[in-house]
Design a protein around this motif. Structure first.
Motif, PDB file in Angstrom:
ATOM      1  N   LEU A   1       0.822  -1.207   0.000  1.00 23.93           N
ATOM      2  CA  LEU A   1       0.000   0.000   0.000  1.00 23.93           C
ATOM      3  C   LEU A   1       0.857   1.258   0.000  1.00 23.93           C
ATOM      4  CD1 LEU A   1      -2.636  -1.052   2.704  1.00 23.93           C
ATOM      5  CD2 LEU A   1      -3.076  -0.784   0.259  1.00 23.93           C
ATOM      6  N   GLY A   2       2.164   1.076   0.138  1.00 26.78           N
ATOM      7  CA  GLY A   2       3.064   2.225   0.228  1.00 26.78           C
ATOM      8  C   GLY A   2       2.993   2.913   1.574  1.00 26.78           C
ATOM      9  N   LEU A   3       2.650   2.149   2.636  1.00 21.63           N
ATOM     10  CA  LEU A   3       2.384   2.749   3.939  1.00 21.63           C
ATOM     11  C   LEU A   3       3.282   2.171   5.034  1.00 21.63           C
ATOM     12  CD1 LEU A   3      -1.534   2.757   3.923  1.00 21.63           C
ATOM     13  CD2 LEU A   3       0.008   4.629   3.286  1.00 21.63           C
ATOM     14  N   THR A   4       3.540   3.011   6.047  1.00 22.56           N
ATOM     15  CA  THR A   4       4.190   2.564   7.284  1.00 22.56           C
ATOM     16  C   THR A   4       3.386   2.982   8.507  1.00 22.56           C
ATOM     17  OG1 THR A   4       5.523   4.589   7.464  1.00 22.56           O
ATOM     18  CG2 THR A   4       6.469   2.737   6.213  1.00 22.56           C
ATOM     19  N   ALA A   5       2.399   3.879   8.328  1.00 26.10           N
ATOM     20  CA  ALA A   5       1.565   4.353   9.426  1.00 26.10           C
ATOM     21  C   ALA A   5       0.150   4.547   8.910  1.00 26.10           C
ATOM     22  CB  ALA A   5       2.098   5.662   9.997  1.00 26.10           C
ATOM     23  N   CYS A   6      -0.841   4.262   9.751  1.00 24.91           N
ATOM     24  CA  CYS A   6      -2.237   4.227   9.304  1.00 24.91           C
ATOM     25  C   CYS A   6      -3.156   4.877  10.333  1.00 24.91           C
ATOM     26  CB  CYS A   6      -2.698   2.788   9.111  1.00 24.91           C
ATOM     27  SG  CYS A   6      -1.584   1.783   8.109  1.00 24.91           S
ATOM     28  N   ARG A   7      -4.228   5.474   9.821  1.00 28.46           N
ATOM     29  CA  ARG A   7      -5.294   6.042  10.649  1.00 28.46           C
ATOM     30  C   ARG A   7      -6.630   5.584  10.068  1.00 28.46           C
ATOM     31  NH1 ARG A   7      -7.109  11.046  13.446  1.00 28.46           N
ATOM     32  NH2 ARG A   7      -9.199  10.387  14.088  1.00 28.46           N
ATOM     33  N   TRP A   8      -7.584   5.231  10.930  1.00 26.37           N
ATOM     34  CA  TRP A   8      -8.923   4.837  10.470  1.00 26.37           C
ATOM     35  C   TRP A   8      -9.964   5.395  11.424  1.00 26.37           C
ATOM     36  CZ3 TRP A   8      -5.073   1.568  12.106  1.00 26.37           C
ATOM     37  CH2 TRP A   8      -5.265   0.909  13.327  1.00 26.37           C
ATOM     38  N   PHE A   9     -11.242   5.137  11.154  1.00 32.13           N
ATOM     39  CA  PHE A   9     -12.293   5.872  11.829  1.00 32.13           C
ATOM     40  C   PHE A   9     -13.382   4.998  12.453  1.00 32.13           C
ATOM     41  CE2 PHE A   9     -10.244   8.523   8.732  1.00 32.13           C
ATOM     42  CZ  PHE A   9      -9.983   9.683   9.437  1.00 32.13           C
ATOM     43  N   ASP A  10     -13.267   3.707  12.352  1.00 29.07           N
ATOM     44  CA  ASP A  10     -14.207   2.835  13.067  1.00 29.07           C
ATOM     45  C   ASP A  10     -13.544   1.491  13.307  1.00 29.07           C
ATOM     46  OD1 ASP A  10     -14.210   1.711  10.544  1.00 29.07           O
ATOM     47  OD2 ASP A  10     -16.321   2.071  10.137  1.00 29.07           O
ATOM     48  N   GLY A  11     -14.152   0.698  14.197  1.00 24.99           N
ATOM     49  CA  GLY A  11     -13.575  -0.591  14.549  1.00 24.99           C
ATOM     50  C   GLY A  11     -12.654  -0.472  15.753  1.00 24.99           C
ATOM     51  N   PHE A  12     -11.735  -1.410  15.883  1.00 23.02           N
ATOM     52  CA  PHE A  12     -10.831  -1.446  17.022  1.00 23.02           C
ATOM     53  C   PHE A  12      -9.721  -0.412  16.867  1.00 23.02           C
ATOM     54  CE2 PHE A  12      -6.900  -2.901  19.022  1.00 23.02           C
ATOM     55  CZ  PHE A  12      -7.324  -3.089  20.332  1.00 23.02           C
ATOM     56  N   GLY A  13      -9.504   0.399  17.907  1.00 19.36           N
ATOM     57  CA  GLY A  13      -8.436   1.377  17.872  1.00 19.36           C
ATOM     58  C   GLY A  13      -8.676   2.451  16.839  1.00 19.36           C
ATOM     59  N   TYR A  14      -7.615   3.137  16.449  1.00 18.86           N
ATOM     60  CA  TYR A  14      -7.750   4.160  15.411  1.00 18.86           C
ATOM     61  C   TYR A  14      -6.459   4.390  14.640  1.00 18.86           C
ATOM     62  CZ  TYR A  14      -5.186   8.039  17.589  1.00 18.86           C
ATOM     63  OH  TYR A  14      -4.208   8.852  18.086  1.00 18.86           O
ATOM     64  N   CYS A  15      -5.314   3.850  15.090  1.00 20.68           N
ATOM     65  CA  CYS A  15      -4.085   4.049  14.340  1.00 20.68           C
ATOM     66  C   CYS A  15      -3.064   2.979  14.714  1.00 20.68           C
ATOM     67  CB  CYS A  15      -3.491   5.441  14.598  1.00 20.68           C
ATOM     68  SG  CYS A  15      -2.791   5.666  16.246  1.00 20.68           S
ATOM     69  N   CYS A  16      -2.077   2.797  13.837  1.00 22.08           N
ATOM     70  CA  CYS A  16      -0.961   1.895  14.127  1.00 22.08           C
ATOM     71  C   CYS A  16       0.188   2.280  13.203  1.00 22.08           C
ATOM     72  CB  CYS A  16      -1.339   0.424  13.942  1.00 22.08           C
ATOM     73  SG  CYS A  16      -1.666  -0.056  12.224  1.00 22.08           S
ATOM     74  N   ASN A  17       1.387   1.832  13.560  1.00 23.92           N
ATOM     75  CA  ASN A  17       2.519   2.110  12.678  1.00 23.92           C
ATOM     76  C   ASN A  17       3.700   1.207  13.006  1.00 23.92           C
ATOM     77  OD1 ASN A  17       3.273   3.611  15.134  1.00 23.92           O
ATOM     78  ND2 ASN A  17       4.837   4.612  13.874  1.00 23.92           N
ATOM     79  N   ILE A  18       4.659   1.202  12.087  1.00 27.02           N
ATOM     80  CA  ILE A  18       5.967   0.591  12.281  1.00 27.02           C
ATOM     81  C   ILE A  18       6.959   1.730  12.418  1.00 27.02           C
ATOM     82  CG2 ILE A  18       7.788  -0.792  11.223  1.00 27.02           C
ATOM     83  CD1 ILE A  18       5.664  -2.388   9.798  1.00 27.02           C
ATOM     84  N   ARG A  19       7.743   1.732  13.498  1.00 28.26           N
ATOM     85  CA  ARG A  19       8.700   2.814  13.717  1.00 28.26           C
ATOM     86  C   ARG A  19       9.974   2.612  12.900  1.00 28.26           C
ATOM     87  NH1 ARG A  19      10.011   2.444  19.690  1.00 28.26           N
ATOM     88  NH2 ARG A  19       9.596   0.257  19.267  1.00 28.26           N
ATOM     89  N   ALA A  20      10.697   3.711  12.727  1.00 31.96           N
ATOM     90  CA  ALA A  20      11.989   3.656  12.049  1.00 31.96           C
ATOM     91  C   ALA A  20      12.934   2.722  12.801  1.00 31.96           C
ATOM     92  CB  ALA A  20      12.595   5.056  11.957  1.00 31.96           C
ATOM     93  N   ALA A  21      13.830   2.099  12.078  1.00 32.80           N
ATOM     94  CA  ALA A  21      14.761   1.134  12.674  1.00 32.80           C
ATOM     95  C   ALA A  21      15.995   1.857  13.207  1.00 32.80           C
ATOM     96  CB  ALA A  21      15.183   0.093  11.635  1.00 32.80           C
ATOM     97  N   MET A  22      16.217   1.770  14.515  1.00 36.07           N
ATOM     98  CA  MET A  22      17.395   2.375  15.116  1.00 36.07           C
ATOM     99  C   MET A  22      18.497   1.327  15.233  1.00 36.07           C
ATOM    100  SD  MET A  22      17.873   4.271  18.807  1.00 36.07           S
ATOM    101  CE  MET A  22      16.935   5.735  18.376  1.00 36.07           C
TER     102      MET A  22
END
Length: 632
Positions: free
Chosen positions: A468-489
């Protein structure tokens, strides 16, 4: 997030767990049953999989810890219990082994060399909300934050946090690895918060509009074209743009900076958005989960506009001013702010972490638990111990000592302190300081704590996101509302870049809140009831269903999930309601009252700042330690 960064001055095999009915922790406490007597399947059904390593037994508030705490809350020890005296007397006893407590111990150690200090901590490992979850996926060790993550490096001598950073040996520079494989063109947020609003302009951040979005469903970087691809009416889109780019007029009679802050503290953030700026309630609804997950645990309707101002939310500064404010780079290590607590421990009790003082060793070496409470340590730490009574040995003004009772391993013990720092949360302190004066009690009744669930999901691959070309997401219904994968340190020998074909951790920050549905007390209680009354299996199902809905069309399969760890924080945040900072009707602010020591007992909570972050936590701990030292 308030649990995270400072912004302004103010193959794991999936575990199967028993699916029997969960008995609420409150019922356990009311029954008089000890945590140790709780049915094993009941605790497993609630706690769920804890991961691997030293933190596996302490992810969020465990079932056993909740039960022990609720016994205190429900009055089980209101009558002084019979305890076994340990015979110990310490110069300073600190209740709470999080960042506030450790900062208090560091201040004491520096100013009273040769003194004796004990930290009493109710979790199975130190850190409070600044702890990690660890997974082993097909031989690859992964980590995610249990709660607190994101911090800036203090600018230099004289800046807040600089001397603490220096004293504990925190590094001042960090290296991030470039993404690998098909993710080379993607951008990653360095923490779990900034993509939600503060730095949300990236083609790698996406918004899922579901059925509202028609054929598109997903839209990337929606602010780059002022929401042209988002399914909002044009008038609402214009309000969103105004929210993000305009400054609300100062409606206070006093136009000074102090007057402006008092004016902001006289209203909720919802009122500022809708009544002062005249914007659509849909703007408030968009902001609600951001405020709840990153600032106060609750929505805009009960959160002071000053808290939103202090956390650099829209409506207060021009985009140019905001950009300058956000210039300090936020960092987040694999386990979040556990990097800070582990550096504290290495400084206070060097033998507790087996390696040297390199970042690699401090982050990756195992804990020697036997070293924490070893006789002869200038600072000792007693884990799995729940303080149940703290009271002066006589009138507070004349007492020479404080008596402390605590529960550990199903037994009750007592010891003596010449001074005490209460570095746990307000919801604990108000119940266990038995001679708390009424001004402090009344002030604590203005402290409203709110729940938060943090879920770390280890995946064997994340091709479904990369496609999807994504690393972080936001949505508006269902469980929670956002998630992401952080940069690799890059930490020590771990030089593995983020590659969609390799395992990673996806983190969900999930506020459990009900904006507009009752008072702040009612909303917080309802959220806690829901979070504490839901089994691990039910949460696991909700997470899996949500991921299938979001990513099923881009290749997600249930077998991609290697493990899920839940971190339930029943009192994660203080929600600063209007009036919290400057008082109501000319009254002294509650937080100023709590900052006043009570005899030989001082109070250190990060929540006193109004925005919880590592600098606030350490500032409050050090102040309280100075008050405690003054009475020795």
């Amino acid at each position: 997030m308030a649990l995270g960064g400072f912004r302004s001055d103010d193959g794991v095999t999936r575990r199967d767990f028993v699916n029997g009915a969960l008995v609420a922790a409150t019922a356990l406490a009311a029954s008089g049953c000890s945590a140790a007597e709780a049915p094993l399947d009941e605790a497993a059904a609630w706690d769920g999989f804890g991961g691997v390593g030293d933190y596996a037994r302490a992810h969020g508030n465990s079932h056993a810890m909740q039960a022990a705490g609720h016994l205190v809350r429900d009055g089980a020890y209101d009558t002084p219990p019979r305890t076994t005296p340990t015979g110990e007397t310490y110069d300073l006893v600190i209740i709470g082994g999080g960042l506030s407590g450790m900062a208090a111990a560091l201040e004491f150690l520096g100013k009273r060399p040769g003194g004796s200090c004990l930290i009493i901590e109710n979790h199975a490992i130190f850190g409070g909300e600044a702890k990690r979850n660890e997974f082993d996926v097909d031989g690859i060790r992964l980590a995610g934050p249990q709660g607190a993550n994101s911090f800036p490096v203090p600018a230099g001598p004289g800046s807040r946090g600089y001397d603490v950073f220096t004293a504990i040996g925190m590094p001042r520079g960090f290296e991030y690895l470039p993404a690998g494989g098909t993710a080379k063109a993607l951008e990653f947020c360095k923490d779990n918060f900034e993509f939600q609003y503060w730095k949300d302009r990236s083609p790698s951040f996406g918004w899922f509009f579901g059925e509202q979005g028609g054929a598109g469903r997903w839209a990337r970087d929606i602010w780059s074209d002022d929401l042209a691809r988002a399914p909002y009416p044009d008038a609402v889109k214009a309000d969103f743009v105004k929210w993000r780019s305009h400054v609300a007029p100062n409606g206070g009679a006093d136009q000074s900076e102090a007057g402006f802050l008092r004016w902001l503290d006289s209203m909720s953030y919802k009122d500022l958005i809708e009544k002062v700026m005249g914007l659509s309630p849909q703007v408030t609804a968009y902001a609600d989960p951001i405020v709840a997950s990153a600032i106060s645990g609750m929505g805009c309707d009960v959160t002071s506009a000053r808290a939103a101002y202090g956390s650099a939310m829209p409506g207060f500064r021009t985009p140019q001013d905001l950009a300058r404010l956000l210039e300090p780079e936020q960092h987040s290590l694999p386990g979040g702010n556990d990097v800070l607590t582990r550096h504290f421990v290495k400084t206070l009790i060097p033998a507790a972490l087996r390696g040297d003082r390199s970042l690699d060793a401090i982050m990756n070496d195992s804990v020697d638990f036997t070293a924490l409470d070893r006789p002869g340590n200038p600072v000792r730490m007693r884990l799995g111990a729940t303080a149940i009574r703290v009271v002066h040995d006589g009138p507070a003004g004349a007492a020479r000592a404080v008596k402390i009772d605590y529960a550990q391993g199903g037994k009750l013990f007592g010891l003596t302190a010449r001074s005490v720092v209460m570095a746990g949360g307000s919801w604990v302190t108000r119940n266990i300081v038995r001679d708390l004066p009424e001004p402090h009690g009344a002030a604590y009744r203005q402290f409203h704590r709110t729940p938060l669930l943090v879920a770390n999901v280890a995946v064997r691959n994340w091709r479904f996101l990369a496609s999807l070309g994504l690393t972080a997401c936001r949505w508006f219904d269902g469980f929670g509302y956002c998630c992401n994968i952080r940069a690799a340190m890059a930490v020590g020998r771990d030089r593995r870049p983020l590659d969609p074909d390799m395992p990673a951790v996806i983190t969900f920050y999930v506020p459990v809140f009900y904006p507009g549905e009752g008072t702040i007390q009612e909303q917080a209680a309802r959220g806690r009831f829901e979070m504490l009354g839901t089994s691990y299996a039910d949460y696991e199902r909700r997470i899996r269903d949500q991921m299938a809905r979001l990513f099923g069309s881009s290749g997600f399969r249930q077998s991609d999930i290697a493990g899920i760890i839940l971190n339930r924080w029943g009192h994660a945040y203080l929600c600063p309601q209007p009036g919290f900072y400057t008082g109501i009707d000319g009254a002294r602010p509650a937080r100023d009252i709590i900052r006043t020591a009570h005899g030989r007992i001082a109070f250190a909570h990060s929540e006193l700042n109004g925005q919880q972050n590592w600098i606030a936590a350490t500032d409050e701990g050090r102040r309280a330690a100075e008050q405690a030292i003054a009475v020795l």
